[in-house]
Design a protein around this motif. Sequence first.
Motif, PDB file in Angstrom:
ATOM      1  N   SER A 162      -4.174  -0.393  -1.730  1.00 44.63           N
ATOM      2  CA  SER A 162      -5.274  -0.866  -0.898  1.00 44.63           C
ATOM      3  C   SER A 162      -6.470  -1.090  -1.803  1.00 44.63           C
ATOM      4  O   SER A 162      -6.469  -0.687  -2.970  1.00 44.63           O
ATOM      5  N   ASP A 285      -4.774  -0.168   8.171  1.00 43.69           N
ATOM      6  CA  ASP A 285      -4.385  -1.533   8.549  1.00 43.69           C
ATOM      7  C   ASP A 285      -4.117  -2.452   7.362  1.00 43.69           C
ATOM      8  O   ASP A 285      -3.507  -3.510   7.527  1.00 43.69           O
ATOM      9  N   THR A 286      -4.595  -2.077   6.181  1.00 43.08           N
ATOM     10  CA  THR A 286      -4.502  -3.007   5.045  1.00 43.08           C
ATOM     11  C   THR A 286      -3.680  -2.469   3.883  1.00 43.08           C
ATOM     12  O   THR A 286      -3.570  -3.137   2.848  1.00 43.08           O
ATOM     13  N   THR A 318      -2.668  -8.176  10.558  1.00 43.72           N
ATOM     14  CA  THR A 318      -3.553  -7.824   9.439  1.00 43.72           C
ATOM     15  C   THR A 318      -2.769  -7.284   8.248  1.00 43.72           C
ATOM     16  O   THR A 318      -2.995  -7.680   7.104  1.00 43.72           O
ATOM     17  N   ASN A 319      -1.837  -6.376   8.507  1.00 48.06           N
ATOM     18  CA  ASN A 319      -1.094  -5.760   7.417  1.00 48.06           C
ATOM     19  C   ASN A 319      -0.156  -6.751   6.733  1.00 48.06           C
ATOM     20  O   ASN A 319      -0.001  -6.726   5.506  1.00 48.06           O
ATOM     21  N   ALA A 322      -2.123  -8.795   4.376  1.00 51.22           N
ATOM     22  CA  ALA A 322      -2.433  -8.040   3.162  1.00 51.22           C
ATOM     23  C   ALA A 322      -1.234  -8.013   2.220  1.00 51.22           C
ATOM     24  O   ALA A 322      -1.382  -8.135   0.995  1.00 51.22           O
TER      25      ALA A 322
END
Length: 335
Positions: A162, A285-286, A318-319, A322
């Motif tokens: 992250s 989430d990321t 979102t994930n 990423a």
Amino acid sequence: MSAIHSHAVPAYSLAITMGDPAGIGPEIICRSLAGLTASERAAILLVGDRDTFARAAQVTDVDLSFCAVERDAEVAGCVAVAQIEMPSGDIPPGEISAAAGEAAFRCIERAVELVQDGRAGVIVTAPLNKAALHAAERYYDGHTGMLASLTGAPSSFMLLASEQLSTIHVSTHVSLRDAIDRVTVERVTATVAAGYDHLRRLGIEAPRIAVAGLNPHCGEGGIFGDEDDRVIAPAVMQLQKRGWEVQGPISADTVFYRASRGEFDLVVAQYHDQGHIPVKLIAFDTTVNVSLGLPIQRTSVDHGTAFDIAWQGRADATNMRAAIDHAWRLVRNHG
């Protein structure tokens, strides 16, 4: 299954696997693709079932069309799909089934073939369900173990990445009792080396790596266990002799905070929850799951199939975005 081989298929930067078709994988893939430019989508090859992707596009209300790379990949604007042979049997949305588990496995198997044949660069995986996988008699502990088996890799490592905190694990899906036994000089050294190589691949010339202690306060000189002094400290000394910027063992109750403040690029966690809890707390989430130590490169979402909301148009991408972004970084920096 029948694998599709066509040497006329062009090379793609990313191969994105469908995941368990009963889960949210197809939905989050479609939502992510909708946010990309046409040129970015043209560099992506989906691995899975065209009909499933088409249904997911309808559910998520995105304007995408899908074409088979074996026949009509030249159709302008369509998203290329390497079609797998779907297994027989019903695949109820939001439910565990052997057919869904088998489909998810075939996607990974096909993606590995594509990368090994030079037709795709980095694999990005949507989530699968371990129970469905086992129902299909594919007895793996998840993506990482499956990829290690399919590529013949002797070992592999899980890195959670992250922007604020990243960690790589000495062990992952084993009991805590077994995890302690896996803390050896050789394994700690290999884990740091895998993380170091990955950070270099991302363009960090001199990675700063912290190695977390195993016991409370790194054992307090042997009062709470001797593994930190007997195993981890010698491993760190070996790595420092290579000229690497590695520190440790550092007490786990402070090292993640220090890394989150920018002091380190990566923390080596000694077992699954030691690394997962702080990363997911900071960047749930990321966070991107990255498999290291394999002859291929792979990124993934760091969440499950979310059967409770699957095929309802509610899944958050979102994930997945990423994971795709991290894969693009690997492509740009390493080809």
